[in-house]
Write a protein that holds these residues in place. Structure first.
Motif, PDB file in Angstrom:
ATOM      1  N   LEU A  75       0.822  -1.218   0.000  1.00  0.00           N
ATOM      2  CA  LEU A  75       0.000   0.000   0.000  1.00  0.00           C
ATOM      3  C   LEU A  75       0.848   1.257   0.000  1.00  0.00           C
ATOM      4  N   CYS A  76       2.022   1.175   0.657  1.00  0.00           N
ATOM      5  CA  CYS A  76       2.881   2.361   0.773  1.00  0.00           C
ATOM      6  C   CYS A  76       3.822   2.530  -0.414  1.00  0.00           C
ATOM      7  N   LEU A  77       4.193   1.400  -1.043  1.00  0.00           N
ATOM      8  CA  LEU A  77       5.167   1.499  -2.132  1.00  0.00           C
ATOM      9  C   LEU A  77       4.717   2.429  -3.267  1.00  0.00           C
ATOM     10  N   PRO A  78       3.480   2.375  -3.764  1.00  0.00           N
ATOM     11  CA  PRO A  78       3.079   3.337  -4.814  1.00  0.00           C
ATOM     12  C   PRO A  78       3.204   4.791  -4.375  1.00  0.00           C
ATOM     13  N   VAL A  79       2.931   5.024  -3.090  1.00  0.00           N
ATOM     14  CA  VAL A  79       3.065   6.398  -2.577  1.00  0.00           C
ATOM     15  C   VAL A  79       4.518   6.828  -2.652  1.00  0.00           C
ATOM     16  N   LEU A  80       5.397   5.918  -2.189  1.00  0.00           N
ATOM     17  CA  LEU A  80       6.817   6.265  -2.209  1.00  0.00           C
ATOM     18  C   LEU A  80       7.327   6.400  -3.640  1.00  0.00           C
ATOM     19  N   GLU A  81       6.829   5.516  -4.519  1.00  0.00           N
ATOM     20  CA  GLU A  81       7.239   5.616  -5.917  1.00  0.00           C
ATOM     21  C   GLU A  81       6.777   6.935  -6.536  1.00  0.00           C
ATOM     22  N   MET A  82       5.539   7.309  -6.262  1.00  0.00           N
ATOM     23  CA  MET A  82       5.036   8.587  -6.785  1.00  0.00           C
ATOM     24  C   MET A  82       5.798   9.762  -6.197  1.00  0.00           C
ATOM     25  N   TYR A  83       6.149   9.684  -4.936  1.00  0.00           N
ATOM     26  CA  TYR A  83       6.902  10.782  -4.322  1.00  0.00           C
ATOM     27  C   TYR A  83       8.318  10.846  -4.912  1.00  0.00           C
ATOM     28  N   THR A  84       8.888   9.658  -5.160  1.00  0.00           N
ATOM     29  CA  THR A  84      10.199   9.633  -5.824  1.00  0.00           C
ATOM     30  C   THR A  84      10.096  10.220  -7.228  1.00  0.00           C
ATOM     31  N   LYS A  85       9.011   9.861  -7.902  1.00  0.00           N
ATOM     32  CA  LYS A  85       8.772  10.428  -9.231  1.00  0.00           C
ATOM     33  C   LYS A  85       8.625  11.952  -9.151  1.00  0.00           C
ATOM     34  N   LEU A  86       7.969  12.419  -8.115  1.00  0.00           N
ATOM     35  CA  LEU A  86       7.819  13.856  -7.904  1.00  0.00           C
ATOM     36  C   LEU A  86       9.182  14.528  -7.747  1.00  0.00           C
ATOM     37  N   LYS A  87      10.056  13.906  -6.978  1.00  0.00           N
ATOM     38  CA  LYS A  87      11.391  14.465  -6.773  1.00  0.00           C
ATOM     39  C   LYS A  87      12.167  14.495  -8.097  1.00  0.00           C
ATOM     40  N   GLU A  88      12.037  13.422  -8.854  1.00  0.00           N
ATOM     41  CA  GLU A  88      12.726  13.386 -10.144  1.00  0.00           C
ATOM     42  C   GLU A  88      12.193  14.470 -11.081  1.00  0.00           C
ATOM     43  N   GLN A  89      10.895  14.657 -11.086  1.00  0.00           N
ATOM     44  CA  GLN A  89      10.305  15.699 -11.919  1.00  0.00           C
ATOM     45  C   GLN A  89      10.766  17.091 -11.486  1.00  0.00           C
ATOM     46  N   MET A  90      10.869  17.270 -10.196  1.00  0.00           N
ATOM     47  CA  MET A  90      11.372  18.562  -9.705  1.00  0.00           C
ATOM     48  C   MET A  90      12.816  18.766 -10.139  1.00  0.00           C
ATOM     49  N   SER A  91      13.612  17.694 -10.047  1.00  0.00           N
ATOM     50  CA  SER A  91      15.015  17.812 -10.451  1.00  0.00           C
ATOM     51  C   SER A  91      15.133  18.063 -11.949  1.00  0.00           C
ATOM     52  N   ALA A  92      14.229  17.439 -12.733  1.00  0.00           N
ATOM     53  CA  ALA A  92      14.256  17.614 -14.193  1.00  0.00           C
ATOM     54  C   ALA A  92      13.533  18.881 -14.639  1.00  0.00           C
ATOM     55  N   LYS A  93      13.025  19.706 -13.695  1.00  0.00           N
ATOM     56  CA  LYS A  93      12.311  20.952 -13.978  1.00  0.00           C
ATOM     57  C   LYS A  93      11.037  20.737 -14.802  1.00  0.00           C
ATOM     58  N   ARG A  94      10.445  19.551 -14.551  1.00  0.00           N
ATOM     59  CA  ARG A  94       9.148  19.266 -15.170  1.00  0.00           C
ATOM     60  C   ARG A  94       8.068  19.596 -14.149  1.00  0.00           C
ATOM     61  N   TYR A  95       7.884  20.901 -13.980  1.00  0.00           N
ATOM     62  CA  TYR A  95       7.071  21.375 -12.862  1.00  0.00           C
ATOM     63  C   TYR A  95       5.591  21.108 -13.072  1.00  0.00           C
ATOM     64  N   TYR A  96       5.136  21.238 -14.303  1.00  0.00           N
ATOM     65  CA  TYR A  96       3.715  20.965 -14.547  1.00  0.00           C
ATOM     66  C   TYR A  96       3.391  19.507 -14.247  1.00  0.00           C
ATOM     67  N   SER A  97       4.253  18.584 -14.692  1.00  0.00           N
ATOM     68  CA  SER A  97       4.058  17.166 -14.382  1.00  0.00           C
ATOM     69  C   SER A  97       4.162  16.922 -12.883  1.00  0.00           C
ATOM     70  N   ALA A  98       5.059  17.658 -12.224  1.00  0.00           N
ATOM     71  CA  ALA A  98       5.198  17.518 -10.769  1.00  0.00           C
ATOM     72  C   ALA A  98       3.916  17.921 -10.063  1.00  0.00           C
ATOM     73  N   LEU A  99       3.273  18.994 -10.552  1.00  0.00           N
ATOM     74  CA  LEU A  99       2.012  19.417  -9.925  1.00  0.00           C
ATOM     75  C   LEU A  99       0.926  18.368 -10.143  1.00  0.00           C
ATOM     76  N   LYS A 100       0.888  17.787 -11.346  1.00  0.00           N
ATOM     77  CA  LYS A 100      -0.067  16.727 -11.581  1.00  0.00           C
ATOM     78  C   LYS A 100       0.206  15.528 -10.668  1.00  0.00           C
ATOM     79  N   THR A 101       1.467  15.202 -10.447  1.00  0.00           N
ATOM     80  CA  THR A 101       1.832  14.119  -9.526  1.00  0.00           C
ATOM     81  C   THR A 101       1.385  14.446  -8.110  1.00  0.00           C
TER      82      THR A 101
END
Length: 814
Positions: free
Chosen positions: A145-171
């Motif tokens: 149950l927690c792994l998808p949350v952590l994966e999405m949060y990791t994805k959020l961090k990657e999007q922030m690092s890649a300056k994909r801010y619109y995708s980060a907001l959607k995440t």
């Protein structure tokens, strides 16, 4: 037995049934003695009755009731006693069996306990394993149950690092709406939830920073954007003009501009390219290729997702308005070169091209109403700037280049949907200024032509030279064509030069009329009006200034009159020249005519007046050379030398006047004779001249005779009879009066139309007579001793008295 039962109040034991394997049950229900409950009720109520000895009675009744109950209890015990005894007996029987059974059960339990010790140990192990297994399963379920949350949060961090801010907001939205509610009970989830607002603020700040960088970038690149847009608009216009020309040629229609103007227009187009490279080899970049609009899109999407779109729109519009004010602010020296105007226009075009792109690719960031408001504000500023700076332009070439830039500027923005009618209205104001600069330029050209002219007829030695002059100026004279070489044109070299320059002015004026979206009729009207200004103001002013110059002599003035005559005749050819350019017939009702007739007529009149003035001045110069001996006793016997020189001068001048119109030459001759007569009369009547002898009168008469002979010789043909001699009639009658001394006739016929001395004024005669009287007194000291002299003096005095009376009568009559 009964007493024992009453004292102990012991309950009667229940009756047990037989022990033949059945449950022990009571033998039967207890039956209450009859009358107990009703008696007790009555007893209770009687306690509260307000009667004497109520307590005593109550106690008595209570005792009675107790006794009754004891009896009933005794009866009940007696009734169940036998069953109780039987039950006890049976219990005693089974006690031995119960003890045996207890021993057996205890032994059995012991044996079971010994046998189940290992089972218990193994069972406890199994229970412990089952608990661990259940815990592991629970942990796995929770981790899944927690792994998808952590994966999405990791994805959020990657999007922030890649300056994909619109995708980060959607995440973030997915995390908040889908994933976090599943694991909201965990502490790490709360930390993530608390961190999301900070991430959103970071995204807003970063996107706003990107937007600021974008705004700064487009401010710096507005010139390139504007250059590309104007170049593209210019190429489209050039292609349209070429296509229109091809269609006109195909269908046999006439263009309103001849080949020379087309070539010059093409040269202007090539001259005003924004790059040095050839346009055919260069691909024009679009605004999307020149500018990366992704920061605007990202920022708009980000603020839209964050629900703060209005803040972003307000900020963007506010910053763009500030940039618009900066763009619209011109450089102080912008009017000095065309590059200054080009930079000004390109950065404005670049600004509005970006706004138009933003309008069409975004929804709501800018609206048509906003861009229209911004454009109207900018247009007012642009017109004010151009009106102010163009007023400093004194070079017509610079004004023409400015006009071409304004046309390209207007066409470019019109292609993007912005109204530009006010710019074309401004072009009409600039057109007037352009005409003014042209007039100033051509004034210098005309002055140079006049300075270089030798004011003599153009000599022609061969046919080639003749054709060259004819190609420059439309001169037609059959008599001149018949003459053999060498021969001369009547006009001087300045005439063909001026004619050519007037045509050049028409060409230059036509250049400004191009691309103004005006009809041929309007262009024809503009050309004719500007040409009229050139003729009536510039050329006329230059001619008048030339005529008034001190070094221009009579010969030059005569040639100027001849030149203006031929220029006036050439005006119809100029009208035909304009007609050929515009294809507008001169018979059209509203066609403006050229004012060459009035222009050159005024110049001729000024030249004629100047001829009269200079001729009179020359006469005055000769007259000033007169050196009369006013006290001479006898004349020299011949005319004065100054007068003969003057007459010879006049003869030579009037020979030059043969090329002038007859009326002009006659007027000049008459004016010269009248001025000479007036000057001679003033010489006689000069107040500084105190005395005149008869010998001086006779010498003066000889000079007047020469003047009359000159007038009679017809120096200028065309006079009728003795018209020219009448210029000296006043002098002749006055001198005849003094020479003949016919005062009696003068006085007798004075005032009569047929008087011999009708032109002699009494005041003039009196003045001259007084000068002669003074001379007679000084020269004849002994005149009073001679009878003839005394009679003469008396006659003079008598005549003077009569003349004074005539003068006084004239003054009184007046």
């Amino acid at each position: 037995m009964s007493g024992s039962c009453r004292r102990s109040r012991a309950p009667t034991p229940p009756a047990w049934g037989p022990l033949s394997g059945k449950a022990l049950l009571p033998a039967g229900p207890r039956m209450a003695p009859a009358g107990l409950s009703s008696g007790a009720g009555r007893m209770d109520r009687s306690v509260y009755d307000d009667q004497p000895n109520a307590h005593k009675k109550f106690m008595e009744k209570l005792d009675t009731c107790i006794r009754n109950h004891d009896k009933e209890i005794e009866k009940m015990c007696n009734f169940h006693h036998q069953g109780f005894v039987d039950a006890i007996t049976e219990l005693l029987k089974v006690r031995t069996d119960a003890e045996k059974l207890k021993v057996q059960v205890t032994d059995t339990n012991r044996r079971f306990q010994d046998a189940g010790k290992e089972v218990v140990v193994q069972t406890e192990d199994i229970i412990r394993c089952r608990i661990q297994q259940r815990n592991i399963t629970t942990v796995v379920e929770k981790l899944q149950l927690c792994l998808p949350v952590l994966e999405m949060y990791t994805k959020l961090k990657e999007q922030m690092s890649a300056k994909r801010y619109y995708s980060a907001l959607k995440t973030m939205e997915q995390l908040e709406n889908v994933y976090f509610p599943r694991v909201s009970q965990y502490r790490f989830c709360q930390l993530m939830i608390e961190n999301l607002p900070k991430l959103r603020e970071d995204i807003k700040e970063i996107s706003m920073s990107d937007l600021k960088d974008f705004l700064e970038s487009i401010r710096k690149h507005s010139n390139k954007i504007g250059e590309a847009a104007m170049k593209q608009a210019q190429q489209q216009k050039t292609f349209s003009v070429a296509l229109q020309k091809q269609n006109n040629v195909k269908f046999g229609r006439n263009m309103y501009i001849n080949d020379r103007i087309t070539e010059e227009r093409n040269e202007i187009v090539l001259k005003h390219t924004f790059e040095e490279e050839d346009e055919n080899e260069e691909e024009v970049l679009t605004v999307q290729e020149l500018v990366d609009f992704s920061p605007v899109y990202r920022c708009l999407h980000i603020y839209s997702v964050l629900g703060d779109e209005e803040t972003f729109e307000n900020y963007y519009r506010k910053q763009r308005k500030k940039q618009a004010r900066l763009v619209l602010q011109p450089q102080s020296n912008m009017h000095e070169t065309v590059d200054g105007y080009r930079r000004y226009f390109t950065q404005i075009v670049g600004f509005f091209v970006v706004e138009d792109h933003i309008l069409h690719v975004t929804q709501g960031l800018v609206t048509r109403a906003y861009t229209d408001e911004l454009w109207n504000m900018a247009l007012s500023k642009i017109i004010a700037v151009l009106r102010a700076h163009s007023s400093y332009c004194t070079d017509p070439d610079l004004v023409l280049e400015l006009k071409n830039l304004i046309v390209i500027f207007a066409d470019t923005l019109q292609g993007y949907g912005f109204p530009v009618n006010r710019l074309f209205d401004l072009l009409f104001e600039i057109r007037d200024q352009y005409n003014e600069t042209l007039l100033k330029k051509w004034a210098t050209v005309f002055r140079d032509i006049f300075e270089e002219d030798n004011y003599s007829p153009i000599p022609i030695t061969n046919e080639e030279e003749y054709k060259i002059v004819i190609s420059k100026f439309p001169f037609q004279d059959p008599d001149l064509e018949k003459q053999s070489f060498p021969k001369k044109f009547p006009m001087s070299q300045s005439v063909p030069h001026i004619y050519i320059q007037v045509k050049e002015f028409i060409y230059a004026s036509l250049k400004f009329s191009e691309s103004l979206h005006r009809s041929s009729t309007e262009i024809d009207d503009m050309l004719r009006k500007s040409t009229n200004l050139l003729l009536t103001r510039t050329l006329n002013s230059c001619l008048l200034n030339l005529i008034r110059k001190p070094h221009i002599g009579l010969t030059e003035l005569v040639q100027i009159i001849i030149n203006t005559t031929h220029l006036e005749q050439a005006c119809k050819y100029l009208e035909d020249f304009i007609t050929n350019i515009t294809n507008i017939s001169q018979e059209t009702v509203h066609t403006t005519r050229l004012y060459g007739l009035s222009t050159f007529k005024d110049a001729r009149h000024a030249a004629e007046g100047e001829i009269y003035t200079k001729l009179n001045q020359k006469i005055d110069e000769f007259v000033q050379l007169a050196d009369y001996d006013w006290t001479m006793s006898e004349p020299d016997g011949r005319a004065s030398g100054y007068l003969m020189d003057l007459i010879n001068f006049l003869r030579s001048i009037f020979q030059v006047f043969t090329h002038l119109p007859g009326k002009v030459a006659q007027t000049a001759c008459m004016s010269a004779c009248q001025h000479l007569s007036t000057s001679l009369m003033q010489m006689l009547l000069d107040s500084e001249l105190k005395q005149i002898s008869m010998g001086a009168i006779q010498q003066f008469n000889l000079d007047v005779i020469q003047c009359e002979l000159f007038a009679n010789s017809e120096p200028v043909p065309g006079f009728q009879g003795d018209t020219l001699q009448l210029a000296f009639i006043d002098l002749r009658q006055l001198l005849d009066l003094f020479m003949v001394w016919d005062w009696s006739t003068y006085l007798a016929d004075y005032g009569q139309p047929a008087s011999k001395y009708l032109r002699v004024n009494p005041n003039t005669a009196l003045t001259l007579l007084e000068k002669m009287k003074d001379t007679s007194k000084k020269n004849n000291i002994f005149a009073q001793f001679r009878k003839n002299d005394r009679d003469k003096q008396k006659l003079i005095e008598t005549v003077m008295k009569q003349l004074r009376s005539l003068v006084n009568g004239m003054s009184q009559h007046t």
